[in-house]
Design a protein around this motif. Structure first.
Motif, short mmCIF file in Angstrom:
data_model
loop_
_atom_site.label_atom_id
_atom_site.label_comp_id
_atom_site.label_asym_id
_atom_site.label_seq_id
_atom_site.Cartn_x
_atom_site.Cartn_y
_atom_site.Cartn_z
N UNK A 159 26.13 60.17 -105.23
CA UNK A 159 25.09 60.79 -106.06
C UNK A 159 25.21 60.30 -107.50
N UNK A 160 26.43 60.15 -107.98
CA UNK A 160 26.62 59.63 -109.34
C UNK A 160 26.21 58.16 -109.42
N UNK A 161 26.64 57.37 -108.44
CA UNK A 161 26.30 55.94 -108.41
C UNK A 161 24.79 55.75 -108.41
N UNK A 162 24.09 56.53 -107.57
CA UNK A 162 22.64 56.36 -107.43
C UNK A 162 21.89 56.90 -108.64
N UNK A 163 22.50 57.86 -109.33
CA UNK A 163 21.93 58.35 -110.59
C UNK A 163 21.87 57.19 -111.59
N UNK A 164 22.96 56.43 -111.66
CA UNK A 164 23.03 55.30 -112.60
C UNK A 164 22.08 54.18 -112.16
N UNK A 165 22.07 53.86 -110.87
CA UNK A 165 21.30 52.72 -110.40
C UNK A 165 19.79 52.99 -110.42
N UNK A 166 19.40 54.26 -110.28
CA UNK A 166 17.97 54.57 -110.19
C UNK A 166 17.45 54.22 -108.80
N UNK A 167 16.17 54.60 -108.52
CA UNK A 167 15.68 54.47 -107.14
C UNK A 167 15.60 53.03 -106.63
N UNK A 168 15.15 52.10 -107.46
CA UNK A 168 14.90 50.76 -106.94
C UNK A 168 16.22 50.07 -106.57
N UNK A 169 17.10 49.91 -107.57
CA UNK A 169 18.40 49.27 -107.29
C UNK A 169 19.24 50.14 -106.35
N UNK A 170 19.04 51.46 -106.44
CA UNK A 170 19.80 52.38 -105.60
C UNK A 170 19.48 52.21 -104.12
N UNK A 171 18.18 52.03 -103.81
CA UNK A 171 17.79 51.82 -102.40
C UNK A 171 18.39 50.52 -101.88
N UNK A 172 18.39 49.47 -102.72
CA UNK A 172 18.96 48.18 -102.30
C UNK A 172 20.47 48.32 -102.08
N UNK A 173 21.11 49.05 -102.99
CA UNK A 173 22.55 49.30 -102.87
C UNK A 173 22.87 50.01 -101.56
N UNK A 174 22.09 51.05 -101.24
CA UNK A 174 22.34 51.80 -100.00
C UNK A 174 22.12 50.91 -98.78
N UNK A 175 21.03 50.14 -98.79
CA UNK A 175 20.73 49.29 -97.63
C UNK A 175 21.88 48.32 -97.39
N UNK A 176 22.49 47.84 -98.47
CA UNK A 176 23.55 46.85 -98.33
C UNK A 176 24.88 47.50 -97.93
N UNK A 177 25.25 48.60 -98.57
CA UNK A 177 26.61 49.13 -98.39
C UNK A 177 26.67 50.41 -97.55
N UNK A 178 25.64 51.23 -97.59
CA UNK A 178 25.67 52.52 -96.88
C UNK A 178 24.35 52.76 -96.15
N UNK A 179 24.00 51.84 -95.23
CA UNK A 179 22.69 51.97 -94.58
C UNK A 179 22.59 53.29 -93.84
N UNK A 180 21.43 53.90 -93.94
CA UNK A 180 21.21 55.17 -93.24
C UNK A 180 21.53 56.38 -94.08
N UNK A 181 22.28 56.20 -95.16
CA UNK A 181 22.61 57.36 -96.00
C UNK A 181 21.34 57.90 -96.65
#
Ligand code: AMP
Ligand code: MG
Length: 279
Positions: free
Chosen positions: A224-246
Motif C-alpha cells: 500500500x505504501x509502495x503503490x501510494x508512491x508509484x501512483x496508479x499508472x506506474x503502480x499497475x505496471x509494478x503489480x503486473x510485473x512483481x505481484x500479478x493478481x494482487x
C-alpha cells in the motif's frame, strides 16, 4: 507503534481476554524490536551499523527486513526503508535512519495472526469470527468481515459517507490502507504527507488513499505504501510485473471529481462504491 490496535469478535469466540493478552504480547515483542522511536530497538542498532547485512537482524523479525529491502529493489527505491533522517528533517519524530513504519504494523498483524493460529484461538468451527486491526492493517483470523475503505474526503463534507466502498474479507485475508489524512505535519502552512517518494525524499502529492488486498498483512502494508508512491499508472505496471493478481485501489486527491482507480482483481471485490470506479 504510535497507532490504535483493535480486535473485533463475533459469535462464539472463546476467552476474549486471553486473545487480547496474546495479541498484546506479540505487539510488545515486535515493537521492542522494530520501533523507530526507540534508540535501543534492534532497528535503531541496525541503522547505526550502516549496513544492509541482515546477519545483524534477529530471526523473528527477519522476514520484515527482507520484505522491506526486496520492495525497495523491485520498486527502484520508490519504497525506501532509509527515510528516517529525511522524515526527521521534515518534522516527523524519528530517532532511527532506518524506518520500517511502512511495513512493521502489517508484520505485527501477521505475527499476531500466527500466534492465534498456533494457540488455536483462530479456529472457530462454531462460527465465531475474529478480526485483527492495527492502525488500518486488517487481517481476518476467523470468519468473514465487512470492512470499509475510508472515504478520504469524509472530513470535508458534513454529510459525506464515511466509507468509499466495502470489502468483504474472508478467513486469513488481509487488507491495508495508506492515506494522506492519517499522519502529517504542517510546514509553512502547508500539509506535508508522511509518505515520501523514496527516490527524491519529497512528500507524495496527488493521492489521497491506497488500499491493497493480499494474503498477508505485511505484503498488504508494504504494497500500500509502495503503490501510494508509484501512483496508479506506474503502480499497475509494478503489480503486473512483481505481484500479478494482487488487488489494489487508488483514490486520487481530487475531492471535486472523486473516483476510485482499481485493478481488475479489485473491481469485483468492491461493494457499494460511492465514487465511479475507473481503471
Ligand atoms: P503506511 O502508513 O504503511 O503507508 O506507512 C507510512 C510510513 O512509512 C511513514 O510514516 C514513514 O514512517 C514510512 N515511509 C514514508 N515514505 C516511505 C517510503 N517511500 N518507503 C518506505 N517507507 C516510507
Ligand atoms: Mg504500509
Amino acid at each position: 507503534m504510535g497507532t490504535v490496535a483493535a480486535l473485533s469478535f463475533r459469535g462464539e469466540t472463546g476467552d476474549r481476554y486471553e486473545v487480547r493478552e496474546a495479541v498484546a504480547g506479540v505487539y510488545d515483542r515486535v515493537n521492542a524490536k522494530l520501533s523507530a522511536w526507540d534508540e535501543d530497538s534492534e532497528l535503531s542498532r541496525f541503522a547505526r551499523a550502516k549496513t544492509n547485512d541482515l546477519s545483524f537482524v534477529s530471526d523473528d523479525v527477519r522476514p520484515c527486513y527482507e520484505c522491506a529491502f526486496r520492495l525497495a529493489r523491485e520498486s527502484g527505491n520508490a519504497f525506501n526503508p532509509r527515510l528516517g533522517a529525511t522524515l526527521r528533517d521534515l518534522g516527523f519524530t524519528r530517532v532511527s535512519d532506518v524506518d520500517l513504519g511502512a511495513i512493521a504494523k502489517g508484520f505485527a498483524v501477521d505475527a499476531a495472526y500466527d500466534e492465534l493460529v498456533a494457540t488455536g484461538y483462530a479456529r472457530r468451527p462454531d462460527g465465531g469470527a475474529l478480526l485483527i486491526d492495527l492502525g488500518g492493517n486488517l487481517r481476518s483470523a476467523a470468519g468473514e468481515w465487512r470492512t470499509g475503505v475510508r472515504n478520504p474526503f469524509a472530513a470535508t463534507g458534513e454529510s459525506a459517507p464515511p466509507h468509499a466502498a466495502i470489502i468483504v474479507l474472508t478467513n486469513g485475508e488481509a487488507v491495508a490502507t495508506s492515506g494522506n489524512y492519517e499522519r502529517f505535519v504542517e510546514k509553512d502552512g502547508i500539509r506535508v504527507s508522511h509518505i515520501l517518494d523514496g527516490r527524491t525524499g519529497q512528500p507524495v502529492q496527488g493521492i489521497a488513499g491506497v488500499t491493497v488486498l493480499a494474503e498477508s498483512a505485511m505484503m498488504a502494508d508494504g504494497l500500500s505504501t509502495t503503490l501510494f508512491v508509484l501512483g496508479p499508472k506506474a503502480g499497475m505496471e509494478f503489480l503486473a510485473k512483481h505481484y500479478p493478481g494482487t488487488a489494489a485501489l487508488w483514490i486520487p486527491d481530487n475531492p471535486d471529481d472523486p473516483c476510485i482507480i482499481a485493478t481488475p482483481s479489485m473491481r469485483p471485490r468492491l461493494l457499494s462504491p460511492i465514487f465511479p470506479v475507473r481503471h
